[in-house]
Design a protein around this motif. Structure first.
Motif, mmCIF file in Angstrom:
data_model
loop_
_atom_site.group_PDB
_atom_site.id
_atom_site.type_symbol
_atom_site.label_atom_id
_atom_site.label_comp_id
_atom_site.label_asym_id
_atom_site.label_seq_id
_atom_site.Cartn_x
_atom_site.Cartn_y
_atom_site.Cartn_z
ATOM 1 N N ASP A 1 46.761 -42.958 -47.341
ATOM 2 C CA ASP A 1 45.902 -42.476 -48.430
ATOM 3 C C ASP A 1 44.618 -41.858 -47.901
ATOM 4 O O ASP A 1 44.328 -40.703 -48.163
ATOM 5 N N ASP A 2 43.834 -42.638 -47.208
ATOM 6 C CA ASP A 2 42.572 -42.133 -46.667
ATOM 7 C C ASP A 2 42.283 -42.849 -45.355
ATOM 8 O O ASP A 2 41.343 -43.636 -45.243
ATOM 9 N N LEU A 3 43.107 -42.593 -44.390
ATOM 10 C CA LEU A 3 43.046 -43.296 -43.117
ATOM 11 C C LEU A 3 41.706 -43.092 -42.409
ATOM 12 O O LEU A 3 41.140 -44.036 -41.857
ATOM 13 N N ALA A 4 41.180 -41.898 -42.453
ATOM 14 C CA ALA A 4 39.916 -41.616 -41.762
ATOM 15 C C ALA A 4 38.768 -42.424 -42.369
ATOM 16 O O ALA A 4 37.983 -43.042 -41.641
ATOM 17 N N ALA A 5 38.671 -42.436 -43.685
ATOM 18 C CA ALA A 5 37.588 -43.171 -44.345
ATOM 19 C C ALA A 5 37.719 -44.668 -44.099
ATOM 20 O O ALA A 5 36.708 -45.354 -43.885
ATOM 21 N N GLU A 6 38.943 -45.179 -44.111
ATOM 22 C CA GLU A 6 39.139 -46.610 -43.871
ATOM 23 C C GLU A 6 38.819 -46.977 -42.424
ATOM 24 O O GLU A 6 38.275 -48.045 -42.151
ATOM 25 N N THR A 7 39.128 -46.091 -41.500
ATOM 26 C CA THR A 7 38.785 -46.339 -40.101
ATOM 27 C C THR A 7 37.272 -46.391 -39.930
ATOM 28 O O THR A 7 36.743 -47.275 -39.254
ATOM 29 N N VAL A 8 36.580 -45.456 -40.552
ATOM 30 C CA VAL A 8 35.110 -45.453 -40.499
ATOM 31 C C VAL A 8 34.548 -46.720 -41.135
ATOM 32 O O VAL A 8 33.612 -47.332 -40.612
ATOM 33 N N GLU A 9 35.132 -47.148 -42.247
ATOM 34 C CA GLU A 9 34.686 -48.366 -42.926
ATOM 35 C C GLU A 9 34.841 -49.587 -42.019
ATOM 36 O O GLU A 9 33.943 -50.425 -41.917
ATOM 37 N N ARG A 10 35.968 -49.678 -41.327
ATOM 38 C CA ARG A 10 36.178 -50.822 -40.434
ATOM 39 C C ARG A 10 35.239 -50.765 -39.237
ATOM 40 O O ARG A 10 34.716 -51.797 -38.809
ATOM 41 N N LEU A 11 35.018 -49.581 -38.700
ATOM 42 C CA LEU A 11 34.064 -49.454 -37.585
ATOM 43 C C LEU A 11 32.650 -49.826 -38.022
ATOM 44 O O LEU A 11 31.921 -50.513 -37.302
ATOM 45 N N THR A 12 32.271 -49.381 -39.204
ATOM 46 C CA THR A 12 30.940 -49.701 -39.746
ATOM 47 C C THR A 12 30.799 -51.205 -39.972
ATOM 48 O O THR A 12 29.762 -51.793 -39.655
ATOM 49 N N ALA A 13 31.839 -51.817 -40.506
ATOM 50 C CA ALA A 13 31.806 -53.262 -40.723
ATOM 51 C C ALA A 13 31.700 -54.003 -39.395
ATOM 52 O O ALA A 13 30.977 -55.002 -39.286
ATOM 53 N N GLY A 14 32.389 -53.513 -38.372
ATOM 54 C CA GLY A 14 32.300 -54.137 -37.050
ATOM 55 C C GLY A 14 30.905 -54.044 -36.462
ATOM 56 O O GLY A 14 30.395 -55.007 -35.877
ATOM 57 N N VAL A 15 30.283 -52.891 -36.613
ATOM 58 C CA VAL A 15 28.912 -52.722 -36.119
ATOM 59 C C VAL A 15 27.944 -53.621 -36.893
ATOM 60 O O VAL A 15 27.057 -54.244 -36.297
ATOM 61 N N ALA A 16 28.122 -53.720 -38.195
ATOM 62 C CA ALA A 16 27.267 -54.602 -39.010
ATOM 63 C C ALA A 16 27.439 -56.056 -38.582
ATOM 64 O O ALA A 16 26.461 -56.808 -38.503
#
Length: 69
Positions: A31-46
């Motif tokens: 569906d939106d693999l790029a946005a979900e990847t960014v979301e997971r990376l952002t969550a990891g950094v947080a």
């Protein structure tokens, strides 16, 4: 001591965001693999940032106790 509660809440939020993104990706992988990847990376950094806050606060309290002892 409020810093520990704030950092713990940040850890919980980052963990929940990561899990929600992983679930969305598992349900619809393309569906939106790029946005979900960014979301997971952002969550990891947080998550890492909140762990750093906890470590720094712990070090500061330890230093304060050393000064007062």
């Amino acid at each position: 001591m409020q810093v520990f509660a704030i950092a713990a809440a940040g850890l919980a939020d980052a963990s929940a965001r990561f899990e929600a993104s992983a679930v969305r990706t598992a349900r619809a992988p393309l569906d939106d693999l790029a946005a979900e990847t960014v979301e997971r990376l952002t969550a990891g950094v947080a998550f890492k940032a909140n762990v750093s806050v906890l470590k720094t606060a712990d070090d500061m309290y330890a230093s304060l106790l050393d000064i007062l002892a």
